[in-house]
Design an enzyme around this catalytic site. Structure first.
Site, mmCIF file in Angstrom:
data_model
loop_
_atom_site.group_PDB
_atom_site.id
_atom_site.type_symbol
_atom_site.label_atom_id
_atom_site.label_comp_id
_atom_site.label_asym_id
_atom_site.label_seq_id
_atom_site.Cartn_x
_atom_site.Cartn_y
_atom_site.Cartn_z
ATOM 1 N N HIS A 84 -1.489 -10.144 5.121
ATOM 2 C CA HIS A 84 -1.307 -9.493 3.840
ATOM 3 C C HIS A 84 -0.340 -10.554 3.121
ATOM 4 O O HIS A 84 0.402 -11.337 3.612
ATOM 5 C CB HIS A 84 -0.214 -8.339 3.797
ATOM 6 C CG HIS A 84 0.065 -7.620 2.646
ATOM 7 N ND1 HIS A 84 -1.174 -6.447 2.324
ATOM 8 C CD2 HIS A 84 0.614 -7.725 1.583
ATOM 9 C CE1 HIS A 84 -0.626 -6.251 0.967
ATOM 10 N NE2 HIS A 84 0.509 -6.732 0.606
ATOM 11 N N ARG A 170 5.629 1.411 -10.510
ATOM 12 C CA ARG A 170 6.275 0.405 -10.615
ATOM 13 C C ARG A 170 5.696 -0.861 -11.681
ATOM 14 O O ARG A 170 6.330 -1.499 -12.234
ATOM 15 C CB ARG A 170 6.105 -0.257 -9.166
ATOM 16 C CG ARG A 170 7.256 0.576 -8.294
ATOM 17 C CD ARG A 170 6.902 0.027 -6.846
ATOM 18 N NE ARG A 170 7.455 -1.160 -6.478
ATOM 19 C CZ ARG A 170 6.804 -1.885 -5.618
ATOM 20 N NH1 ARG A 170 5.850 -1.575 -4.618
ATOM 21 N NH2 ARG A 170 7.044 -2.999 -5.562
ATOM 22 N N LYS A 189 1.439 0.340 4.260
ATOM 23 C CA LYS A 189 -0.102 0.185 4.466
ATOM 24 C C LYS A 189 -0.528 -0.484 5.733
ATOM 25 O O LYS A 189 -1.533 -0.195 5.978
ATOM 26 C CB LYS A 189 -0.529 -0.708 3.078
ATOM 27 C CG LYS A 189 -0.457 0.026 1.561
ATOM 28 C CD LYS A 189 -1.115 -1.045 0.616
ATOM 29 C CE LYS A 189 -0.195 -1.908 0.414
ATOM 30 N NZ LYS A 189 0.321 -2.117 -0.955
HETATM 31 N N1 URA Z 1 1.943 -6.152 -1.992
HETATM 32 C C1 URA Z 1 2.268 -4.926 -1.919
HETATM 33 O O1 URA Z 1 1.242 -4.544 -1.316
HETATM 34 N N2 URA Z 1 3.085 -4.155 -2.625
HETATM 35 C C2 URA Z 1 4.059 -4.663 -3.346
HETATM 36 O O2 URA Z 1 5.162 -4.001 -3.579
HETATM 37 C C3 URA Z 1 4.127 -6.081 -3.508
HETATM 38 C C4 URA Z 1 3.100 -6.681 -3.083
#
Ligand code: URA
Length: 412
Positions: A84, A170, A189
């Site tokens: 990620h 957000r 996630k």
């Molecule tokens: N990537 C994400 O998945 N969430 C965030 O809050 C920031 C970057």
């Protein structure tokens, strides 16, 4: 116990910690439409300003994970890895790293997102390929992992729905840049999407959500701790996002650059970073040293098995790579100064690409996959007056300001 959302917001505003029950009341209430946007916005802002301690972050991660289904990847053989990136400008590393890792015999189960603000997203880039299916069902995701070792899908409807809803809020309430909220969002996630080993590339710099080393260190430490709680190995790497990553910014253009890297045609910082990330993932999965993994990574690029894996992935997800289009309306931006390029402001370039149509200003905006920027000169290049610094691929509604672009370059 009866809770009141106003008391909870007030408690965080005054800097006190919230109990798990209070967090559940507020966040699950928001998910179920019992708490309105304006109250959740106030709570998010209070969290941004007054922070959260580790216990609150662990509890909130748990609430996010349990807001939806948890993908069971036990039907996929072997160790599953995931990577990620916290988001940046020109960051197409997933398009390069996923096929490399898969071609080294490691299963990479990748759930990706769309662009956010000035940052791009892998799913938007993949959608520039005609027909590419980004919404795989759980069964399609698992079957594809078993057959070709790699699948890239957008977050399914049932996976961390709370993150989806909070993330969108957000984005429009200036509450993206909060370490606890970023940690909760990413880790919920990653845990829910089932991989055993996770690598997080923390982008640091003007074109990133994280702007200083102290925050990067804290984010790294908390993500590793969350991983431990769920029995997942989490590694982080902090990498530069002061300048755009690679030469191309914009969706089709970034897919083309990823192909060029896998084809061995481009050797630059982006290429080195992709090799580094791939080597870490292969070493984590196979339990070998990073040096040993790096040799495997180099061979998969040199013998084109990584490039072929990308084509296999695209075909398996119904994409037609021959359909990739870039705009034929190209504007050259020429230098008005002579000297060496010391900086190209990644944030500014992200904004320029977005305004050309490569990103969204509102959730509903449609992306133009064919527009973007190609940097013709990068950091440390020597330039003369009149040299082309970059090319803009535009459409009829693209908006750009040549002086803003020129001011994004530091040439001394
Ligand atoms: N990537 C994400 O998945 N969430 C965030 O809050 C920031 C970057």
């Amino acid at each position: 116990m009866n809770f009141n959302i106003i008391d909870i917001i007030n408690k965080k505003r005054l800097g006190f910690e919230l109990s798990k029950e209070e967090l559940e009341f507020a966040f699950n209430g928001y998910l179920n439409d019992e708490i309105p946007d304006y109250q959740m916005s106030a709570l998010l802002m209070a969290i941004c300003i007054n922070d959260m301690n580790d216990r609150e972050i662990f509890d909130l991660t748990d609430i996010f994970i349990n807001s939806g289904e948890i993908l069971d990847l036990s039907k996929v053989n072997g160790i599953k890895v995931d990577k990620h990136s916290t988001g940046g400008v020109g960051d197409k590393t997933t398009l390069v790293v996923a096929p490399i890792v898969a071609s080294c015999g490691v299963c990479i189960a990748k759930m990706s997102g769309r662009g956010l603000g000035f940052t791009g997203g892998t799913i938007d880039k993949l959608e520039s390929i005609d027909g590419f299916k980004v919404n795989l069902t759980d069964k399609e995701f698992i079957d594809q992992l078993n057959s070709i070792n790699v699948a890239i899908s957008s977050q399914t409807g049932n996976l961390t729905p709370l993150d989806k809803k909070i993330y969108a809020l957000r984005d429009v309430t200036a509450t993206v840049e909060s370490i606890p909220l970023i940690a909760v969002s990413i880790m919920s996630k990653k845990i829910a999407s089932g991989a055993d080993k996770i690598l997080v590339d923390i982008k640091l710099g003007s074109g990133a959500l994280i702007k200083n080393e102290k925050d990067a260190k804290r984010l790294s430490e908390i993500m590793v701790k969350i991983g431990k709680k769920y029995n997942r190995e989490v590694r982080t790497i902090t990498t530069n996002m002061n300048v755009p990553l690679g030469n191309n910014i914009g969706n089709s253009l970034e897919v083309i650059e990823a192909i060029d890297i896998l084809d061995g045609k481009e050797k630059n910082y982006l290429c080195d970073l992709c090799i580094k990330l791939s080597s870490i993932l292969v070493s984590m999965a196979k339990g070998i040293t990073e040096e040993e993994a790096k040799n495997m990574v180099y061979s998969s690029i040199n013998n084109k098995s990584a490039l072929n894996k990308l084509y296999e992935l695209i075909k398996s997800q119904h994409g037609n790579i021959n359909s990739l289009k870039v705009s034929d309306n190209v504007i050259e931006i020429k230098s008005k100064k002579e000297g060496e390029i010391q900086n190209i402001d990644a944030y500014n370039m992200g904004i320029v690409a977005r305004d050309l149509g490569a990103g969204r200003c509102n959730k509903e905006d449609k992306i133009d996959y064919t527009v973007g920027i190609v940097l013709k000169k990068h950091i440390s290049s020597k330039v003369k007056i009149g040299d082309v610094l970059c090319e803009l691929y535009i459409n009829d509604s693209s908006v750009y300001d040549v002086n803003f672009i020129l001011d994004s370059y530091t040439i001394i």
